[in-house]
Each structure stands twice: as structure tokens, then as C-alpha cells.
Design a protein around this motif. Structure first.
Motif, PDB file in Angstrom:
ATOM      1  N   ASP A   1      53.629  46.753  29.345  1.00 30.42           N
ATOM      2  CA  ASP A   1      53.196  46.779  27.940  1.00 30.42           C
ATOM      3  C   ASP A   1      52.710  48.171  27.521  1.00 30.42           C
ATOM      4  OD1 ASP A   1      53.813  44.103  27.765  1.00 30.42           O
ATOM      5  OD2 ASP A   1      51.759  43.419  28.088  1.00 30.42           O
ATOM      6  N   GLY A   2      53.360  49.198  28.069  1.00 28.29           N
ATOM      7  CA  GLY A   2      53.013  50.570  27.714  1.00 28.29           C
ATOM      8  C   GLY A   2      51.827  51.133  28.462  1.00 28.29           C
ATOM      9  N   GLN A   3      51.179  50.334  29.306  1.00 27.71           N
ATOM     10  CA  GLN A   3      50.038  50.818  30.079  1.00 27.71           C
ATOM     11  C   GLN A   3      50.501  51.229  31.473  1.00 27.71           C
ATOM     12  OE1 GLN A   3      46.260  48.642  29.639  1.00 27.71           O
ATOM     13  NE2 GLN A   3      47.353  47.196  28.316  1.00 27.71           N
ATOM     14  N   THR A   4      50.214  52.444  31.855  1.00 30.19           N
ATOM     15  CA  THR A   4      50.666  52.987  33.129  1.00 30.19           C
ATOM     16  C   THR A   4      49.945  52.309  34.286  1.00 30.19           C
ATOM     17  OG1 THR A   4      51.098  55.122  32.097  1.00 30.19           O
ATOM     18  CG2 THR A   4      50.914  55.097  34.488  1.00 30.19           C
ATOM     19  N   ILE A   5      50.699  51.974  35.316  1.00 31.38           N
ATOM     20  CA  ILE A   5      50.122  51.394  36.532  1.00 31.38           C
ATOM     21  C   ILE A   5      49.652  52.536  37.431  1.00 31.38           C
ATOM     22  CG2 ILE A   5      50.517  49.940  38.546  1.00 31.38           C
ATOM     23  CD1 ILE A   5      50.690  48.439  35.858  1.00 31.38           C
ATOM     24  N   ALA A   6      48.340  52.656  37.601  1.00 28.86           N
ATOM     25  CA  ALA A   6      47.733  53.703  38.440  1.00 28.86           C
ATOM     26  C   ALA A   6      48.316  55.068  38.057  1.00 28.86           C
ATOM     27  CB  ALA A   6      47.935  53.381  39.911  1.00 28.86           C
TER      28      ALA A   6
ATOM     29  N   GLU B   1      49.007  34.911  48.823  1.00 28.19           N
ATOM     30  CA  GLU B   1      49.778  34.229  47.794  1.00 28.19           C
ATOM     31  C   GLU B   1      48.770  33.527  46.905  1.00 28.19           C
ATOM     32  OE1 GLU B   1      53.468  32.197  49.258  1.00 28.19           O
ATOM     33  OE2 GLU B   1      52.660  32.782  51.227  1.00 28.19           O
ATOM     34  N   GLU B   2      48.558  34.082  45.718  1.00 25.89           N
ATOM     35  CA  GLU B   2      47.556  33.530  44.821  1.00 25.89           C
ATOM     36  C   GLU B   2      47.887  33.880  43.372  1.00 25.89           C
ATOM     37  OE1 GLU B   2      43.971  35.285  46.266  1.00 25.89           O
ATOM     38  OE2 GLU B   2      44.244  37.147  45.139  1.00 25.89           O
ATOM     39  N   GLN B   3      47.304  33.117  42.466  1.00 28.38           N
ATOM     40  CA  GLN B   3      47.546  33.340  41.052  1.00 28.38           C
ATOM     41  C   GLN B   3      47.002  34.700  40.627  1.00 28.38           C
ATOM     42  OE1 GLN B   3      49.438  31.332  39.608  1.00 28.38           O
ATOM     43  NE2 GLN B   3      49.048  29.205  40.147  1.00 28.38           N
ATOM     44  N   MET B   4      47.711  35.342  39.686  1.00 26.82           N
ATOM     45  CA  MET B   4      47.290  36.648  39.183  1.00 26.82           C
ATOM     46  C   MET B   4      47.329  36.636  37.663  1.00 26.82           C
ATOM     47  SD  MET B   4      49.229  39.345  41.724  1.00 26.82           S
ATOM     48  CE  MET B   4      50.873  38.949  41.108  1.00 26.82           C
ATOM     49  N   LEU B   5      46.229  37.006  37.045  1.00 28.86           N
ATOM     50  CA  LEU B   5      46.178  37.129  35.594  1.00 28.86           C
ATOM     51  C   LEU B   5      46.851  38.423  35.161  1.00 28.86           C
ATOM     52  CD1 LEU B   5      42.482  36.001  35.043  1.00 28.86           C
ATOM     53  CD2 LEU B   5      44.518  34.787  34.208  1.00 28.86           C
ATOM     54  N   LEU B   6      47.456  38.391  33.984  1.00 30.80           N
ATOM     55  CA  LEU B   6      48.121  39.583  33.472  1.00 30.80           C
ATOM     56  C   LEU B   6      47.164  40.766  33.414  1.00 30.80           C
ATOM     57  CD1 LEU B   6      50.474  41.065  32.141  1.00 30.80           C
ATOM     58  CD2 LEU B   6      49.749  40.080  29.953  1.00 30.80           C
ATOM     59  N   ARG B   7      45.928  40.542  32.961  1.00 28.96           N
ATOM     60  CA  ARG B   7      44.998  41.660  32.814  1.00 28.96           C
ATOM     61  C   ARG B   7      44.679  42.312  34.158  1.00 28.96           C
ATOM     62  NH1 ARG B   7      41.393  37.192  31.655  1.00 28.96           N
ATOM     63  NH2 ARG B   7      39.901  36.865  33.359  1.00 28.96           N
ATOM     64  N   ASP B   8      44.729  41.528  35.252  1.00 33.06           N
ATOM     65  CA  ASP B   8      44.462  42.093  36.574  1.00 33.06           C
ATOM     66  C   ASP B   8      45.666  42.862  37.102  1.00 33.06           C
ATOM     67  OD1 ASP B   8      41.904  40.971  36.619  1.00 33.06           O
ATOM     68  OD2 ASP B   8      42.659  39.077  37.431  1.00 33.06           O
ATOM     69  N   VAL B   9      46.859  42.392  36.788  1.00 35.86           N
ATOM     70  CA  VAL B   9      48.058  43.085  37.250  1.00 35.86           C
ATOM     71  C   VAL B   9      48.201  44.426  36.541  1.00 35.86           C
ATOM     72  CG1 VAL B   9      50.584  42.967  37.339  1.00 35.86           C
ATOM     73  CG2 VAL B   9      49.214  40.955  37.907  1.00 35.86           C
ATOM     74  N   ILE B  10      47.859  44.474  35.265  1.00 33.00           N
ATOM     75  CA  ILE B  10      47.988  45.724  34.503  1.00 33.00           C
ATOM     76  C   ILE B  10      47.100  46.819  35.087  1.00 33.00           C
ATOM     77  CG2 ILE B  10      47.445  46.782  32.268  1.00 33.00           C
ATOM     78  CD1 ILE B  10      48.597  44.336  30.912  1.00 33.00           C
ATOM     79  N   VAL B  11      45.971  46.465  35.676  1.00 33.09           N
ATOM     80  CA  VAL B  11      45.065  47.483  36.245  1.00 33.09           C
ATOM     81  C   VAL B  11      45.184  47.551  37.771  1.00 33.09           C
ATOM     82  CG1 VAL B  11      43.452  47.291  34.332  1.00 33.09           C
ATOM     83  CG2 VAL B  11      43.122  45.851  36.359  1.00 33.09           C
ATOM     84  N   ALA B  12      46.256  46.974  38.326  1.00 27.15           N
ATOM     85  CA  ALA B  12      46.450  47.003  39.777  1.00 27.15           C
ATOM     86  C   ALA B  12      46.720  48.422  40.261  1.00 27.15           C
ATOM     87  CB  ALA B  12      47.621  46.095  40.154  1.00 27.15           C
ATOM     88  N   GLU B  13      46.513  48.624  41.584  1.00 23.71           N
ATOM     89  CA  GLU B  13      46.833  49.934  42.181  1.00 23.71           C
ATOM     90  C   GLU B  13      48.339  50.149  42.281  1.00 23.71           C
ATOM     91  OE1 GLU B  13      44.139  48.392  45.273  1.00 23.71           O
ATOM     92  OE2 GLU B  13      43.711  47.940  43.172  1.00 23.71           O
ATOM     93  N   GLU B  14      49.089  49.046  42.493  1.00 21.60           N
ATOM     94  CA  GLU B  14      50.545  49.122  42.591  1.00 21.60           C
ATOM     95  C   GLU B  14      51.130  47.799  42.104  1.00 21.60           C
ATOM     96  OE1 GLU B  14      52.113  50.487  46.422  1.00 21.60           O
ATOM     97  OE2 GLU B  14      50.063  51.012  47.018  1.00 21.60           O
TER      98      GLU B  14
ATOM     99  N   PHE C   1      55.066  41.431  42.845  1.00 24.77           N
ATOM    100  CA  PHE C   1      53.957  41.708  43.760  1.00 24.77           C
ATOM    101  C   PHE C   1      53.028  42.726  43.105  1.00 24.77           C
ATOM    102  CE2 PHE C   1      56.962  39.965  46.715  1.00 24.77           C
ATOM    103  CZ  PHE C   1      56.223  39.469  47.781  1.00 24.77           C
ATOM    104  N   ALA C   2      51.749  42.644  43.458  1.00 23.64           N
ATOM    105  CA  ALA C   2      50.780  43.636  42.994  1.00 23.64           C
ATOM    106  C   ALA C   2      49.780  43.915  44.110  1.00 23.64           C
ATOM    107  CB  ALA C   2      50.048  43.143  41.749  1.00 23.64           C
ATOM    108  N   VAL C   3      49.332  45.146  44.188  1.00 19.11           N
ATOM    109  CA  VAL C   3      48.261  45.515  45.108  1.00 19.11           C
ATOM    110  C   VAL C   3      46.980  45.600  44.286  1.00 19.11           C
ATOM    111  CG1 VAL C   3      47.392  47.234  46.731  1.00 19.11           C
ATOM    112  CG2 VAL C   3      49.854  46.788  46.594  1.00 19.11           C
ATOM    113  N   VAL C   4      46.065  44.676  44.559  1.00 21.43           N
ATOM    114  CA  VAL C   4      44.805  44.600  43.826  1.00 21.43           C
ATOM    115  C   VAL C   4      43.676  44.672  44.840  1.00 21.43           C
ATOM    116  CG1 VAL C   4      43.384  43.243  42.250  1.00 21.43           C
ATOM    117  CG2 VAL C   4      45.877  43.168  42.046  1.00 21.43           C
ATOM    118  N   ASN C   5      42.800  45.656  44.670  1.00 19.63           N
ATOM    119  CA  ASN C   5      41.695  45.878  45.615  1.00 19.63           C
ATOM    120  C   ASN C   5      42.206  46.022  47.048  1.00 19.63           C
ATOM    121  OD1 ASN C   5      39.759  45.715  43.528  1.00 19.63           O
ATOM    122  ND2 ASN C   5      39.695  43.486  43.695  1.00 19.63           N
ATOM    123  N   GLY C   6      43.340  46.700  47.185  1.00 18.70           N
ATOM    124  CA  GLY C   6      43.886  46.993  48.502  1.00 18.70           C
ATOM    125  C   GLY C   6      44.644  45.850  49.153  1.00 18.70           C
ATOM    126  N   ILE C   7      44.765  44.708  48.478  1.00 16.69           N
ATOM    127  CA  ILE C   7      45.415  43.531  49.048  1.00 16.69           C
ATOM    128  C   ILE C   7      46.718  43.259  48.293  1.00 16.69           C
ATOM    129  CG2 ILE C   7      45.202  41.053  49.490  1.00 16.69           C
ATOM    130  CD1 ILE C   7      42.130  41.493  49.540  1.00 16.69           C
TER     131      ILE C   7
END
Length: 280
Positions: A255-260, A225-238, A187-193
Motif C-alpha cells: 500500500d505504498g509503505q516501504t517494508i523496512a 504459523e499464526e494469524q497476522m494483521l495487516l498493520r503488523d505485516v506492513i511494519v515487519a522487518e521482512e 511470509f513475514a519476519v516480525v520481531n525476528g520470527i
């Protein structure tokens, strides 16, 4: 407690449970499985787990009627026998034993195995600080919605990522779409969703995943419930994982990049509260 087994209608000690070396589960990984967590001796979503087990059996043409196996009764008795409040129940059904050949002999008798052991306790420290994932390309078979006992690809992916210091592999499709990890939904929180990949043959149809979506609805959290690109998940809020034995596990980096902030966010913490009561 001592782990115990149920094999083809008989309870016994784990060391006494024996199957034929010609069992097709051993020879070909010709079988399916299910894992159920029981907390305070109450199996979590037993009906949903058994329905998924039946779907997996049907998907590989394994002729077994779960109703005739009275698995709910077997599970209740096994939990009582093992003498532990929190129990991991593992069910495995194979096509049975026969001389080794790809063809399936007619009228085979399926092998039914159920084991009961203490439910592993997930690290409180990891749940508080989150886990690190590494993205990898999907090398598994094409029908990951079926809980096949053939998990070698998952084993290798997890082994390689843990060898390099990561908690697990974040499995990515050929189109850079996030799928799942080796043993959990994502799961990922992207733009509050709150977002999670839609059900397909590429991911496990997680029982805990469904529960998280229901909890989000009850909590008034917008979810999709929708497709998520890796690049969007890496910059997700959660980002967090969910599974039967680990409930919700926050993700601190990919991949070494901190989530929020690198710590569990407010949505993750709200949903974690739904997992506090024993047996939910």
C-alpha cells in the motif's frame, strides 16, 4: 521447444488437443488443477503435488483415482518429449462432458489434461529489489484450499492491482487478517520470527510454503504459523511471497509503505539459497 499436451491418454501438440464444448470444466469451472515445476527435468515435490490434487478432487466429489492415471509416468514422458530442461507441468481434471445442467449425470468420464511448456523465468531484477503489493478485501469463494479452476475472482484482483502499477493483490479477510496473494503464500519476519498464516480453508495449502518452513527449520530460523494483521505485516522487518513457479519473491512495499529498508532482508536471502540447486 514446442508446448505439448496429454489429453485422456494421448500425447499431442497443443494445437491438436481438443475438449468438448460441453465439458463441465468449460461450462461450470467444474474441475481442479495443479501446477508443478520441473527443473533440470526433475519435478519438484511431485508426490506432494499429486496428493494435493487428489485432495482437491475428493473435496469436489470428483471420482478419480490418480494412481490409475499413472501421472508420474505421464509427467516423466511429457518432460522428455517437450525437449526443455525447465518445464511447467499443468494438470487439470474436470468432471467430464455432458449436456449443460447443474445436476451431474451418473457414470461420467473425467477429462484429464496435462500440458508441458517452458517454465517462465522470474525477473532477477524483481527478486533483487522486491515487489509492491496492494491490500484488497477477499472476494473469492469460501474454499481456497481447493485448487478449483474457477479463478475469476483471482484474475480480476490481479488485473485491477496490476493496472494500478502493483505486482499483486495482498488478500485480506474481513477481520484484517492477511491471507495470501492471488497466486502465492505470504511470509513475514516480525520481531525476528518468521511467520505465515496457518492452514485453513481461506488459503492455499502451498507445497512451496511447506518447503520454506522445512528450510527455515534446517537453517535454525524460528518460525510460527499464526494469524497476522495487516498493520503488523506492513511494519515487519521482512515480507516475501512463495509459489511453485516463482520460488521466493521479496516484497518491498505494501500500500505504498516501504517494508523496512525496501530490500530483501537476511532471512529472505538465507531461504533463497535453498532454492538454488536444480530440483532442490
Amino acid at each position: 521447444m514446442q508446448p505439448i499436451a496429454y489429453l485422456n491418454g494421448v500425447f499431442c501438440g497443443m494445437e491438436e488437443a481438443k475438449v468438448s464444448i460441453e465439458d463441465r470444466g468449460f461450462q461450470f469451472a467444474d474441475g481442479v488443477y495443479e501446477v508443478i515445476a520441473a527443473r533440470s527435468r526433475q519435478p519438484f515435490r511431485l508426490r506432494q503435488h499429486l496428493e494435493r490434487l487428489q485432495r482437491s478432487a475428493d473435496a469436489i466429489g470428483l471420482a478419480v483415482d490418480l494412481d490409475s492415471l499413472t501421472l508420474p509416468k505421464v509427467i516423466d514422458e511429457g518432460i522428455a518429449r517437450c525437449g526443455c530442461d525447465d518445464v511447467m507441468v499443468y494438470i487439470q481434471l474436470t468432471r467430464g462432458a455432458a449436456p449443460r445442467t447443474l445436476e451431474c449425470p451418473a457414470a461420467m468420464r473425467p477429462t484429464v489434461v496435462v500440458t508441458f511448456r517452458a517454465l517462465p523465468v522470474f525477473s532477477h531484477e524483481l527478486r533483487e529489489r522486491g515487489v509492491a503489493l496492494r491490500s484488497v478485501r477477499d472476494t473469492r469463494w469460501a474454499y481456497c484450499s481447493v485448487k478449483s479452476v474457477s479463478l475469476l475472482a483471482n484474475v480480476l484482483l490481479k488485473r485491477e492491482t496490476q493496472r494500478d502499477g502493483f505486482f499483486d493483490a495482498l488478500i485480506i479477510g474481513p477481520d484484517d487478517l492477511v491471507r495470501e496473494t492471488t497466486s502465492a503464500n505470504v511470509f513475514a519476519v516480525v520481531n525476528g520470527i518468521l511467520r505465515t498464516p496457518p492452514l485453513s480453508e481461506h488459503i492455499l495449502h502451498g507445497v512451496t510454503r511447506d518447503y520454506v518452513l522445512e528450510c527455515a527449520q534446517d537453517a535454525g530460523i524460528e518460525r510460527r504459523e499464526e494469524q497476522m494483521l495487516l498493520r503488523d505485516v506492513i511494519v515487519a522487518e521482512e515480507v516475501f511471497l512463495c509459489s511453485t513457479t516463482k520460488d521466493i519473491v521479496p516484497v518491498s512495499s505494501i500500500d505504498g509503505q516501504t517494508i523496512a529498508s525496501g530490500l530483501p532482508g537476511p532471512v529472505t536471502r538465507r531461504l533463497l539459497r535453498f532454492f538454488a540447486p536444480p530440483g532442490r
